[in-house]
Design a protein around this motif. Structure first.
Motif, PDB file in Angstrom:
ATOM      1  N   LEU A 134      -5.048   3.106 -31.992  1.00 16.71           N
ATOM      2  CA  LEU A 134      -5.330   4.280 -32.816  1.00 16.71           C
ATOM      3  C   LEU A 134      -5.188   3.962 -34.300  1.00 16.71           C
ATOM      4  O   LEU A 134      -5.957   4.440 -35.130  1.00 16.71           O
ATOM      5  CB  LEU A 134      -4.406   5.429 -32.422  1.00 16.71           C
ATOM      6  N   TYR A 135      -4.202   3.126 -34.641  1.00 23.99           N
ATOM      7  CA  TYR A 135      -4.050   2.725 -36.038  1.00 23.99           C
ATOM      8  C   TYR A 135      -5.204   1.828 -36.477  1.00 23.99           C
ATOM      9  O   TYR A 135      -5.700   1.926 -37.603  1.00 23.99           O
ATOM     10  CB  TYR A 135      -2.706   2.019 -36.254  1.00 23.99           C
ATOM     11  N   THR A 136      -5.645   0.945 -35.568  1.00 21.52           N
ATOM     12  CA  THR A 136      -6.785   0.068 -35.888  1.00 21.52           C
ATOM     13  C   THR A 136      -8.036   0.885 -36.162  1.00 21.52           C
ATOM     14  O   THR A 136      -8.858   0.524 -37.027  1.00 21.52           O
ATOM     15  CB  THR A 136      -7.049  -0.907 -34.723  1.00 21.52           C
ATOM     16  N   LEU A 137      -8.198   2.003 -35.454  1.00 21.02           N
ATOM     17  CA  LEU A 137      -9.353   2.882 -35.640  1.00 21.02           C
ATOM     18  C   LEU A 137      -9.182   3.827 -36.824  1.00 21.02           C
ATOM     19  O   LEU A 137     -10.053   4.659 -37.081  1.00 21.02           O
ATOM     20  CB  LEU A 137      -9.590   3.706 -34.360  1.00 21.02           C
ATOM     21  N   HIS A 138      -8.047   3.706 -37.560  1.00 18.90           N
ATOM     22  CA  HIS A 138      -7.755   4.597 -38.698  1.00 18.90           C
ATOM     23  C   HIS A 138      -7.775   6.065 -38.277  1.00 18.90           C
ATOM     24  O   HIS A 138      -8.198   6.937 -39.032  1.00 18.90           O
ATOM     25  CB  HIS A 138      -8.763   4.372 -39.833  1.00 18.90           C
ATOM     26  N   ALA A 139      -7.306   6.304 -37.041  1.00 14.71           N
ATOM     27  CA  ALA A 139      -7.352   7.665 -36.500  1.00 14.71           C
ATOM     28  C   ALA A 139      -6.044   8.426 -36.683  1.00 14.71           C
ATOM     29  O   ALA A 139      -6.003   9.638 -36.514  1.00 14.71           O
ATOM     30  CB  ALA A 139      -7.696   7.615 -35.011  1.00 14.71           C
ATOM     31  N   VAL A 140      -4.954   7.723 -37.027  1.00 12.21           N
ATOM     32  CA  VAL A 140      -3.642   8.365 -37.137  1.00 12.21           C
ATOM     33  C   VAL A 140      -3.470   8.970 -38.530  1.00 12.21           C
ATOM     34  O   VAL A 140      -3.568   8.262 -39.535  1.00 12.21           O
ATOM     35  CB  VAL A 140      -2.508   7.353 -36.847  1.00 12.21           C
ATOM     36  N   LYS A 141      -3.231  10.303 -38.564  1.00 13.90           N
ATOM     37  CA  LYS A 141      -3.054  10.988 -39.839  1.00 13.90           C
ATOM     38  C   LYS A 141      -1.581  11.130 -40.215  1.00 13.90           C
ATOM     39  O   LYS A 141      -1.240  11.176 -41.389  1.00 13.90           O
ATOM     40  CB  LYS A 141      -3.713  12.374 -39.781  1.00 13.90           C
ATOM     41  N   SER A 142      -0.720  11.254 -39.208  1.00 11.95           N
ATOM     42  CA  SER A 142       0.729  11.307 -39.457  1.00 11.95           C
ATOM     43  C   SER A 142       1.460  10.941 -38.178  1.00 11.95           C
ATOM     44  O   SER A 142       0.888  10.988 -37.084  1.00 11.95           O
ATOM     45  CB  SER A 142       1.162  12.701 -39.939  1.00 11.95           C
ATOM     46  N   GLU A 143       2.736  10.567 -38.309  1.00 13.54           N
ATOM     47  CA  GLU A 143       3.509  10.144 -37.143  1.00 13.54           C
ATOM     48  C   GLU A 143       4.985  10.476 -37.352  1.00 13.54           C
ATOM     49  O   GLU A 143       5.539  10.270 -38.441  1.00 13.54           O
ATOM     50  CB  GLU A 143       3.346   8.634 -36.902  1.00 13.54           C
ATOM     51  N   THR A 144       5.621  10.992 -36.285  1.00 13.68           N
ATOM     52  CA  THR A 144       7.070  11.183 -36.254  1.00 13.68           C
ATOM     53  C   THR A 144       7.591  10.660 -34.927  1.00 13.68           C
ATOM     54  O   THR A 144       6.841  10.552 -33.954  1.00 13.68           O
ATOM     55  CB  THR A 144       7.452  12.673 -36.405  1.00 13.68           C
ATOM     56  N   VAL A 145       8.901  10.322 -34.886  1.00 13.99           N
ATOM     57  CA  VAL A 145       9.527   9.784 -33.675  1.00 13.99           C
ATOM     58  C   VAL A 145      10.707  10.676 -33.300  1.00 13.99           C
ATOM     59  O   VAL A 145      11.550  10.993 -34.148  1.00 13.99           O
ATOM     60  CB  VAL A 145      10.002   8.336 -33.888  1.00 13.99           C
ATOM     61  N   ASP A 146      10.761  11.113 -32.027  1.00 16.80           N
ATOM     62  CA  ASP A 146      11.866  11.968 -31.590  1.00 16.80           C
ATOM     63  C   ASP A 146      13.050  11.122 -31.114  1.00 16.80           C
ATOM     64  O   ASP A 146      13.014   9.883 -31.143  1.00 16.80           O
ATOM     65  CB  ASP A 146      11.398  12.952 -30.510  1.00 16.80           C
TER      66      ASP A 146
ATOM     67  N   LEU B  77       3.224   9.882 -27.358  1.00 20.24           N
ATOM     68  CA  LEU B  77       3.165   8.582 -26.684  1.00 20.24           C
ATOM     69  C   LEU B  77       4.576   8.079 -26.379  1.00 20.24           C
ATOM     70  O   LEU B  77       5.431   8.011 -27.282  1.00 20.24           O
ATOM     71  CB  LEU B  77       2.449   7.552 -27.561  1.00 20.24           C
ATOM     72  N   PRO B  78       4.852   7.699 -25.132  1.00 24.40           N
ATOM     73  CA  PRO B  78       6.137   7.090 -24.801  1.00 24.40           C
ATOM     74  C   PRO B  78       6.221   5.679 -25.391  1.00 24.40           C
ATOM     75  O   PRO B  78       5.201   5.098 -25.777  1.00 24.40           O
ATOM     76  CB  PRO B  78       6.128   7.055 -23.275  1.00 24.40           C
ATOM     77  N   PRO B  79       7.422   5.106 -25.457  1.00 22.56           N
ATOM     78  CA  PRO B  79       7.574   3.770 -26.074  1.00 22.56           C
ATOM     79  C   PRO B  79       6.692   2.701 -25.429  1.00 22.56           C
ATOM     80  O   PRO B  79       6.251   1.774 -26.119  1.00 22.56           O
ATOM     81  CB  PRO B  79       9.059   3.466 -25.874  1.00 22.56           C
ATOM     82  N   MET B  80       6.402   2.828 -24.104  1.00 24.12           N
ATOM     83  CA  MET B  80       5.603   1.779 -23.454  1.00 24.12           C
ATOM     84  C   MET B  80       4.109   1.858 -23.813  1.00 24.12           C
ATOM     85  O   MET B  80       3.334   1.005 -23.398  1.00 24.12           O
ATOM     86  CB  MET B  80       5.769   1.834 -21.931  1.00 24.12           C
ATOM     87  N   ALA B  81       3.714   2.867 -24.573  1.00 24.21           N
ATOM     88  CA  ALA B  81       2.302   3.008 -24.954  1.00 24.21           C
ATOM     89  C   ALA B  81       2.023   2.405 -26.328  1.00 24.21           C
ATOM     90  O   ALA B  81       1.159   2.881 -27.069  1.00 24.21           O
ATOM     91  CB  ALA B  81       1.896   4.479 -24.928  1.00 24.21           C
ATOM     92  N   ALA B  82       2.739   1.347 -26.655  1.00 32.55           N
ATOM     93  CA  ALA B  82       2.587   0.733 -27.989  1.00 32.55           C
ATOM     94  C   ALA B  82       1.172   0.203 -28.217  1.00 32.55           C
ATOM     95  O   ALA B  82       0.659   0.227 -29.340  1.00 32.55           O
ATOM     96  CB  ALA B  82       3.607  -0.393 -28.149  1.00 32.55           C
ATOM     97  N   ARG B  83       0.549  -0.263 -27.124  1.00 28.53           N
ATOM     98  CA  ARG B  83      -0.804  -0.820 -27.287  1.00 28.53           C
ATOM     99  C   ARG B  83      -1.796   0.262 -27.709  1.00 28.53           C
ATOM    100  O   ARG B  83      -2.628   0.036 -28.590  1.00 28.53           O
ATOM    101  CB  ARG B  83      -1.254  -1.469 -25.980  1.00 28.53           C
ATOM    102  N   LEU B  84      -1.704   1.449 -27.073  1.00 29.06           N
ATOM    103  CA  LEU B  84      -2.583   2.553 -27.449  1.00 29.06           C
ATOM    104  C   LEU B  84      -2.302   2.987 -28.883  1.00 29.06           C
ATOM    105  O   LEU B  84      -3.232   3.270 -29.647  1.00 29.06           O
ATOM    106  CB  LEU B  84      -2.396   3.725 -26.495  1.00 29.06           C
ATOM    107  N   ARG B  85      -1.030   3.017 -29.255  1.00 30.12           N
ATOM    108  CA  ARG B  85      -0.672   3.380 -30.640  1.00 30.12           C
ATOM    109  C   ARG B  85      -1.323   2.407 -31.622  1.00 30.12           C
ATOM    110  O   ARG B  85      -1.881   2.815 -32.652  1.00 30.12           O
ATOM    111  CB  ARG B  85       0.844   3.355 -30.780  1.00 30.12           C
ATOM    112  N   ALA B  86      -1.263   1.110 -31.296  1.00 27.66           N
ATOM    113  CA  ALA B  86      -1.876   0.105 -32.182  1.00 27.66           C
ATOM    114  C   ALA B  86      -3.386   0.295 -32.265  1.00 27.66           C
ATOM    115  O   ALA B  86      -3.987   0.152 -33.343  1.00 27.66           O
ATOM    116  CB  ALA B  86      -1.545  -1.296 -31.668  1.00 27.66           C
TER     117      ALA B  86
END
Length: 421
Positions: free
Chosen positions: A372-384, A361-370
């Motif tokens: 996914l977290y609300t849905l408890h779907a994120v298992k891990s995350e790293t930032v390049d 996800l690019p930085p402008m996709a913060a809403r989608l990232r949020a």
């Protein structure tokens, strides 16, 4: 209690269930009279000889009530009451009485009252046949009994209209709740089954709740809804509904339609079956018939054979179709055996394409990232170094694709690794 055998009926099984219904209503059974007939008698249903036998037995036992395990017309009930000199009800009336005793919520009481008034509407004349009836003529508008009947019918219709409006409000509220769950992408799993198959006990075992459960017919009537987390990490809404029964009165089906819509609108039905019931094949057919009547026969189903602890040699297991999707799960709600396998089976039926996937996800996709977290779907995350988020996400592929499209983000290029259910 009167239980007559006609061709094409399972006499013994129906008789046992009939007695259990009476005991569930808190009645003391002082006698059961059977018999065989080719067809019902138009005036008394049982025929004159059998009616004499029942009258003698009822009088000898001091019975205050005679119950027929059949559908009686209002005129048949009146004829039998005159002969027996006590109250007579049919199977539908008995079931309605049980429902009236067991309803606890405001909604349940409204539904039962409407069903009873529907049943009573055709039987009002019983209470007024002793009143005087006058001949018609100039200046005469009918006798006292006719006037009282009209008043009663008008009051009855008014009360029924009020109840229907209140139940429409309930229906609207339920629809709003379902719409809210749909917007949050939380699927609904509804428990259905023949009464006393162990639905409420299984509901409690899966949710950790303390809903009333008892080894009796129609122990619970009010729909209970709770959230449950599956082994896959997904959340579902579990709904426990009223149990079905052979020849469930149409008045009850109509009155409980708002409640039964939880089954019709569900994403998956868990059809709970008593594994130790020798009539389980017939019970399955009867539940399927009710599901068809409420237009829920197209909803995907997973059969759950409960009470395996009561069957010698029976073990917890999952039976699948040719594609590996679960069809039947054998469990014991009381001992907990097979419940983890059931949770896995529910996840597999609801999310056949569930997988762990990497999403950039690019930085402008913060809403989608949020989201996914609300849905408890994120298992891990790293930032390049460019600020892009590399997420390992566990969601059904179709659902993840839809969220990406809505956010204007390209869905992942898949080399999926199936998630462990």
């Amino acid at each position: 209690m009167v239980h007559l055998e006609f061709s094409g009926t399972d006499f013994d099984a129906d008789r046992i269930e009939f007695i259990e219904l009476a005991r569930s209503a808190g009645l003391e059974v002082v006698g059961v009279i059977g018999g065989k007939r080719e067809r019902p008698d138009a005036g008394t249903y049982a025929g004159s000889g059998k009616v004499d036998e029942i009258a003698m037995a009822a009088k000898a036992a001091g019975a205050e009530l005679v119950i027929f395990n059949h559908d009686l017309s209002p005129s048949q009930e009146r004829n039998l009451e005159k002969r027996f000199e006590c109250r007579v009800i049919n199977r539908a009336g008995l079931i309605l009485d049980i429902f009236a005793r067991r309803a606890r919520s405001h909604e349940g009481k409204l539904q039962v009252e409407l069903a009873r008034l529907n049943h009573m509407a055709t039987r009002l004349v019983r209470g007024w046949t002793h009143l005087e009836r006058q001949k018609g003529g100039i200046g005469l508008r009918g006798g006292m009994g006719e006037t009282q009947l009209e008043i009663d019918r008008r009051l009855l219709r008014g009360r029924m209209d009020t109840l229907k409006k209140q139940l429409e409000t309930v229906k609207s509220r339920r629809a709003q709740n379902r719409h809210g769950r749909a917007k949050s992408d939380i699927p609904t799993v509804s428990l259905v089954g023949y009464t006393n198959a162990g639905k409420s006990t299984l509901f409690n075992a899966l949710t950790g709740d303390a809903t009333f459960a008892s080894n009796q017919l129609f122990a619970t009537l009010d729909t209970t809804i709770r959230k449950v987390e599956l082994k896959s990490g997904e959340t579902v809404v579990l709904a426990d509904t009223v149990g079905f029964i052979r020849d469930l009165p149409h008045d009850l089906i109509a009155a409980f339609r708002a409640t039964l819509e939880e089954s019709r609108e569900a994403d998956l039905l868990l059809h709970i079956v008593d594994a130790g019931d020798p009539e389980r094949g017939a019970r399955i057919e009867q539940v399927e018939a009710v599901l068809k009547e409420i237009d829920a026969d197209e909803v995907p189903r997973l059969q759950v054979f409960n009470k395996i602890d009561l069957r010698e040699g029976e073990t917890a297991r999952v039976e699948t179709d040719a594609e590996g999707l679960p069809l039947r799960v054998f469990v014991s709600a009381r001992s907990g055996e097979g419940l983890d396998a059931l949770r896995n089976a529910i996840a597999m039926r609801l999310y056949p394409d569930l997988a762990d996937e990497t999403l950039v996800l690019p930085p402008m996709a913060a809403r989608l990232r949020a989201q996914l977290y609300t849905l408890h779907a994120v298992k891990s995350e790293t930032v390049d170094e460019e600020g892009n988020c590399h997420l390992v996400v566990r969601l059904p592929s179709s659902r993840l694709d839809r969220l990406c499209r809505e956010a204007g983000i390209a869905p992942p290029i898949r080399t999926p690794t199936p998630a462990v259910h």
